[in-house]
Design a protein around this motif. Structure first.
Motif, short mmCIF file in Angstrom:
data_model
loop_
_atom_site.label_atom_id
_atom_site.label_comp_id
_atom_site.label_asym_id
_atom_site.label_seq_id
_atom_site.Cartn_x
_atom_site.Cartn_y
_atom_site.Cartn_z
N THR A 304 0.84 -1.21 0.00
CA THR A 304 0.00 0.00 0.00
C THR A 304 0.87 1.25 0.00
O THR A 304 1.98 1.24 0.54
CB THR A 304 -0.89 0.02 1.26
OG1 THR A 304 -0.07 -0.31 2.36
CG2 THR A 304 -2.02 -0.96 1.16
N GLU A 407 -6.84 -2.40 -7.61
CA GLU A 407 -7.23 -3.40 -6.60
C GLU A 407 -7.73 -4.68 -7.30
O GLU A 407 -8.86 -5.12 -7.09
CB GLU A 407 -8.33 -2.86 -5.66
CG GLU A 407 -8.13 -1.43 -5.17
CD GLU A 407 -7.02 -1.28 -4.13
OE1 GLU A 407 -6.45 -2.30 -3.73
OE2 GLU A 407 -6.71 -0.12 -3.75
N ARG A 650 -2.31 2.37 5.80
CA ARG A 650 -2.64 3.80 5.83
C ARG A 650 -1.60 4.60 6.61
O ARG A 650 -1.62 5.83 6.60
CB ARG A 650 -4.01 4.05 6.47
CG ARG A 650 -5.17 3.43 5.77
CD ARG A 650 -5.35 3.98 4.39
NE ARG A 650 -5.23 2.90 3.42
CZ ARG A 650 -5.04 3.08 2.11
NH1 ARG A 650 -4.97 4.28 1.63
NH2 ARG A 650 -4.93 2.06 1.31
N ALA A 654 3.19 10.00 2.66
CA ALA A 654 4.32 10.27 1.75
C ALA A 654 4.57 11.77 1.67
O ALA A 654 3.64 12.56 1.54
CB ALA A 654 4.00 9.73 0.36
N1 LIG Z 1 6.97 9.44 -7.52
C1 LIG Z 1 6.27 9.90 -6.50
N2 LIG Z 1 6.78 10.86 -5.69
C2 LIG Z 1 6.08 11.33 -4.64
N3 LIG Z 1 4.84 10.91 -4.31
C3 LIG Z 1 4.28 9.97 -5.07
C4 LIG Z 1 4.94 9.41 -6.20
N4 LIG Z 1 4.13 8.50 -6.77
C5 LIG Z 1 2.99 8.48 -6.05
N5 LIG Z 1 3.08 9.36 -5.02
C6 LIG Z 1 2.06 9.63 -4.01
O1 LIG Z 1 2.00 8.54 -3.11
C7 LIG Z 1 0.69 8.41 -2.58
C8 LIG Z 1 0.24 6.97 -2.65
O2 LIG Z 1 0.15 6.58 -3.99
P1 LIG Z 1 -0.99 5.57 -4.52
O3 LIG Z 1 -2.30 5.97 -4.00
O4 LIG Z 1 -0.79 5.44 -5.96
O5 LIG Z 1 -0.53 4.27 -3.78
P2 LIG Z 1 -0.98 2.79 -4.07
O6 LIG Z 1 0.24 2.03 -4.38
O7 LIG Z 1 -2.07 2.77 -5.06
O8 LIG Z 1 -1.48 2.36 -2.65
P3 LIG Z 1 -2.83 1.59 -2.20
O9 LIG Z 1 -2.53 0.14 -2.37
O10 LIG Z 1 -2.95 2.01 -0.81
O11 LIG Z 1 -3.93 2.07 -3.07
C9 LIG Z 1 -0.19 9.35 -3.37
O12 LIG Z 1 -0.45 10.48 -2.58
C10 LIG Z 1 0.65 9.72 -4.57
O13 LIG Z 1 0.37 11.03 -5.02
#
Ligand SMILES: Nc1ncnc2c1ncn2[C@@H]1O[C@H](COP(=O)(O)OP(=O)(O)OP(=O)(O)O)[C@@H](O)[C@H]1O
Ligand SMILES: [Mg+2]
Length: 1036
Positions: A304, A407, A650, A654
């Motif tokens: 996540t 998902e 959660r 980031a």
């Molecule tokens: N290269 C990056 N640099 C900084 N922040 C990033 C980068 N890529 C993604 N993010 C930020 O990281 C956060 C989490 O990304 P994302 O929602 O895509 O995660 P996910 O892998 O889909 O997690 P989940 O499984 O919880 O859905 C978002 O706020 C996104 O804007």
């Protein structure tokens, strides 16, 4: 950039067709345009305008090495440019008049082809193969009635007409040939130089007009002597056309821009709109995987918050911009769809594609066919299935180049998993060239999913913020460490002094755990039940120091005011108590407005702690510095590993936190189970087509027959072997073969009257869908209810009373919600007596007379002869609730009157609007139900918004809820156009507690919606003006 200008529907290609239309109406212009040297003047004049476009001359041509999208038309560029085009047209008109008056022919111009005019002065010769010239000239011929065509044939000769028509047919084939050739001959640029200039992937309107005019100039004057030459030219042109198309095709398949094949503008936008300046290493690796570049199907799994979404979004942009295909983005929840639509609207506006929402009752089936723009359909799982069905039915699925599933492990989630499996299996079968990309948290059996999707897999355990998992037992905190014997390593003792009363109230030390981080940092506390969320939030507040009240006091006061406003003066007593401390609860019992306010306040740091149910973890992106799991249960069930992972995931924001931590609160008795949970392998994902008595399999087979995808038992078996069920059959259902399952399902469907065997087929092996069957799958109606629904709608037709909404509302009250609400007979009776006489008659027609309700309210037994179907009585009770909601639009007041929670009412309203649109699609398939169409269309709209009519246009904008719509309306933003043209800064100033970022999103979403609506109307215009290909003509 976006917001500094008024909204202008981008019309680059659209303008083309409109010009075509105009040219039909003003033949004199065209006549002039084909008349020799004066037209060179026109061309020069046009050039004058083109050269002063904001983009300058450069974008016309660019070399292979350049960023081909660097000068991509932006809204801003377009608005001024279109104005200039209008000016240019005016000048053109004047010059045309001059053209008519002056004599023709200039020696230095190439001798044009003979210019004959039809009875309307239409140009029938001097054809070129440019798209635009085609529109300017040939369409005029298209629009002639057949008698005129006959006349033309006499005048031009049959061959020439054929030529005209064949050029017609190539409208879209060779726009760039013309460009290259004529640039060399008329602009004083030698042909070699012109040839060096590679065609731009997407030609601007300016270029198109310019080339069209140049084309006209080059092909005017003189006569039939050139006929042979012209034919020769056409052959050469055709050859060049094919060559250019090939080059284009190759170019669009490969890396065209510096940012993973995209223009650097995309990188800039990601920086500007998302604040992301650099991709994570894994994201870069993933985007350059061979499988990605070769467009093979891919599953990528990361923990996540790993940043999975951004990779998918970049691939979507690539598909839309480089391959000019549509894309589908499937997300599991309506809230996620809405969040994505809001987030991608600005990208759509800047990169020139449409973002269309398919969630709840929103979304058209089949989607509007957009000839000039590509669409990104952002959809829930259920709507995604209907979307794919409608595209298969209209043979348009290959227009979708990419399907992204967020998902992907939802495949294992009950009936929704079954729907997702059906959707993907159909895409795989019907359109193998459509790429499928699935994102998922790490899975234990990704190999099965790979087998199903014929996909490659990419895995990485990257997490941008380190997550440390803890467990609390008594007053000790243990760190989760897989290297330890029981996965746990002692970390520290809780250092917190508890009074006796506090010990009693908070035996699990939740207050101690949360006050280590709040209020300066954020905290989520997951609770097993909704009630527990509310109780816990209240309990924590009791023991917080008064200093908490002073933290962000003004913002919290504003939040309270907004909560009160959205409840029309009423406010939840729990929130009223907890918000001043910076706390709130979050679960499905909140109204949509409350939910949005709580989420926004938490994201902005006004609220520092939310007590929530597990739904928050799967819903929108609300991270926290610390996540506390109040107990290892969801309701009465022990946590699954995937649920645990989703919740603890959660923790850690980031870009804000250096690390995140989770604490699972345990009782001694739960320790063994918890140790298993912490050390268990990743969960596996299994097919759900057999879930709930095989409902998924039944509806899959029904739709396959309806869509003519599979029509015999054998074809069905072959299809099933390529599903996830097929891949896992030996594990999921070893005792039955796929053929056996297919045969049983076919038999059940036949018994239900949803399919039949073809009478014409000798051995009766051909399966056909019945009308009821078609209506059921088109309406996505649960097959358990399809015949009941049919019966109810038929009965409705016999005596539908329309002097109130009640009867219609009853017909669309969802069957599956009936069991969730037992009528309170006293309230039932009171509400019954308040109905008008005609409404009471409606109840009697439905089958619930007043006498029955009165007896029930009085606690008397009802005679058998007067008995009423309890299902019908309960459904009518819910219909009364919905009817009251529609009439009063005050959720709080109606909840109070019926003694129901406002969350239940919100759910009832949402599912009724969704079901209403299902009933609409159902009845559309059955002729006898024609009267329902108009009625249900309007009812869907009312149920979807359930507000005063004046607010509906504002609420159509994704993410604008009732309270916000009211604020906007009273601040003067009264229509979609007001929102789309608003200056976000002014809007943020005019609306209390609306941040600039939120204002930006509202304006961008409104612009997108406005553009989408305008484009749809334009498509309709284009359709109306397009000559049918099968037009009968004399002599044919
Ligand atoms: N290269 C990056 N640099 C900084 N922040 C990033 C980068 N890529 C993604 N993010 C930020 O990281 C956060 C989490 O990304 P994302 O929602 O895509 O995660 P996910 O892998 O889909 O997690 P989940 O499984 O919880 O859905 C978002 O706020 C996104 O804007
Ligand atoms: Mg995600």
């Amino acid at each position: 950039m976006l917001n500094d200008t008024d909204i202008v529907v981008k019309r680059s290609s659209r303008k083309r067709s409109r010009d075509g239309f105009r040219s039909n109406l003003t033949p004199s212009r065209k006549k002039a345009s084909s008349t020799g040297g004066q037209c060179q003047l026109i061309a020069a004049k046009i050039n004058e305008y083109i050269e002063i476009t904001p983009e300058g001359k450069a974008p016309e041509y660019c070399s292979d090495n350049e960023d081909l999208f660097g000068g991509y038309d932006s809204i801003l560029g377009d608005s001024s440019f279109l104005a200039k085009l209008d000016d240019a047209e005016k000048h053109m008109g004047q010059l045309n008049d001059n053209c008519k008056r002056q004599s023709l022919g200039q020696d230095h111009m190439p001798k044009p082809a003979p210019s004959k005019t039809g009875p309307h002065g239409n140009v029938v010769e001097g054809l070129t193969d440019s798209i635009l010239v085609g529109c300017l000239e040939d369409d005029s011929f298209q629009d002639l009635p057949s008698s005129q065509i006959e006349f033309q044939q006499q005048v031009c000769g049959v061959n020439e007409v054929d030529q005209c028509q064949s050029v017609d047919g190539r409208h879209t084939s060779t726009p760039l040939v013309q460009m290259t050739r004529e640039a060399g001959t008329t602009d004083g640029i030698n042909s070699e130089e012109a040839a060096k200039r590679a065609p731009k992937a997407r030609r601007s309107m300016a270029n198109a007009i310019k080339m069209a005019m140049l084309g006209n100039a080059a092909t005017s004057s003189s006569c039939a002597a050139k006929m042979a030459q012209q034919q020769k030219d056409m052959v050469v042109t055709e050859e060049i056309s094919i060559a250019v198309q090939t080059i284009q095709a190759v170019a669009t398949e490969t890396d065209l821009g510096p940012f993973f094949g995209l223009p650097s503008k995309v990188k800039d936008l990601i920086g500007r709109l998302r604040g992301i300046d650099d991709l994570y290493e894994w994201q870069k690796t993933c985007l350059t995987l061979e499988s990605v570049e070769q467009r093979r199907n891919l599953i990528y799994s990361l923990p996540t918050s790993g940043g999975k979404t951004l990779v998918a979004e970049i691939l979507i942009f690539k598909e839309i911009m480089c391959r000019k295909k549509d894309a589908v983005f499937i997300l599991p929840y309506v809230s996620l769809v809405q969040e994505k639509v809001r987030g991608l609207a600005s990208f759509g506006l800047e990169l020139d594609f449409l973002v269309e929402e398919y969630a709840g009752s929103k979304g058209k089936f089949p989607p509007i066919k957009r000839r000039h723009k590509n669409s990104l359909y952002i959809t829930t799982i259920e709507k995604g299935h209907s979307l794919v069905n409608s595209l298969i039915e209209t043979s348009r699925l290959d227009g979708v180049g990419l399907v992204v599933v967020d998902e992907l492990h939802m495949l294992g989630d009950g009936s929704r998993g079954a729907v997702l499996e059906m959707t993907l299996a159909k895409v795989l079968h019907v359109s193998p060239s459509t790429q499928i990309i699935g994102m998922s948290a790490t899975l234990g059996n990704v190999g099965d999913l790979q087998g199903f999707l014929k996909a490659e897999n990419y895995t990485n355990d990257f997490r941008p913020v380190q997550l440390i998992e803890y467990v609390k037992l008594k007053d000790s905190i243990y760190e989760v460490d897989s290297r330890e014997e029981h996965c746990l390593r002692f970390s520290r003792l809780l250092n917190y002094k508890y009074s006796n009363s506090l010990k009693k109230m908070d035996p699990d030390h939740i207050v101690a755990l949360v006050t280590e981080v709040i209020p300066s940092q954020s905290c989520l506390v997951f609770c097993p039940t909704k009630k527990n969320c509310e109780n816990l939030a209240g309990m924590i507040c009791k023991y917080l120091a008064r200093a908490f009240l002073q933290h962000k006091e003004a913002e919290k006061a504003t939040l309270l005011k907004e909560l009160r406003d959205c409840g029309n003066g009423a406010i939840c007593p729990v929130l009223k108590h907890t918000v001043p401390y910076g706390l709130a609860y979050h679960h499905s019992g909140l109204t949509s407005d409350e939910r949005r306010l709580v989420e926004e306040a938490y994201s902005a740091g006004v609220l520092c702690l939310l007590t929530c149910t597990s739904t928050l973890a799967a819903g929108i992106n609300l991270p926290a510095r610390r996540v506390v799991l109040r107990s290892p249960y969801i309701a009465a069930d022990f946590l699954k590993r995937s649920q645990y992972k989703q919740m603890v995931g959660r923790a850690g924001r980031a870009g804000i936190d250096s690390m995140g931590e989770s604490i699972l609160v345990l009782q001694d008795k739960d320790r063994p189970m918890a140790e298993k949970l912490l050390s268990a392998p990743m969960e596996k994902c299994y097919s759900n087509l057999l879930h709930d008595g095989g409902k998924g399999l039944l509806s899959l087979i029904l739709s396959l027959i309806g869509l003519n995808v599979a029509q015999t038992l054998d074809q069905l078996r072959v299809f099933l072997s390529a599903t996830l069920l097929g891949v896992q059959q030996a594990h999921v259902c070893p005792e039955r073969s796929l053929a056996d399952m297919a045969a049983c399902s076919v038999e059940t469907l036949r018994e239900k009257g949803l399919i039949t065997f073809s009478a014409e087929d000798a051995d009766s092996s051909l399966l056909l869908i019945t009308k009821l069957g078609r209506a059921s799958y088109k309406g996505s109606v649960d097959l358990t209810y399809s015949s009941v629904l049919y019966r109810d709608l038929s009965k409705g037709l016999e005596g539908l009373l329309l002097n109130s909404f009640l009867h219609l509302v009853y017909l669309v009250t969802p069957y599956d919600m009936v069991s969730q609400c037992k009528p309170d007979w006293m309230i039932y009776f009171r509400q019954f007596t308040m109905l008008t006489v005609s409404e009471q008659r409606i109840c009697a027609v439905i089958g619930v007379p007043e006498s029955f309700v009165a007896r029930k309210a009085a606690g008397q037994t009802v005679k058998k002869s007067q008995a009423v179907d309890p299902e019908v009585a309960s459904r009518l009770y819910l219909a009364l609730v919905l009817h009251a909601l529609l009439r009063e639009t005050d959720l709080w007041a109606v909840a109070e009157r019926f003694q129901l929670t406002r969350g239940f009412l919100q759910t009832l309203l949402n599912s009724s609007s969704a079901f209403c649109s299902c009933v609409l699609h159902f009845s559309e398939e059955l002729e006898e139900f024609w009267p329902y169409k108009a009625l249900l269309l309007e009812l869907t709209r009312r149920l979807t918004y359930c507000v005063q009519a004046e607010l509906i246009p504002l609420m159509e904008v994704t993410g604008v809820m009732e309270a916000r719509a009211k604020q906007l309306f009273s601040a003067g933003y009264k229509s979609l156009a007001h929102l789309a043209n608003a200056e976000p800064r002014d809007m943020a100033q005019a609306i209390e507690n609306l941040s600039k970022r939120q204002a930006n999103q509202i304006v961008a979403s409104a612009k997108m919606l406005l553009q989408e609506k305008a484009e749809a109307l334009q498509e309709e215009v284009d359709d109306l003006l397009t000559k049918p290909t099968d037009l009968p003509s004399v002599g044919s």
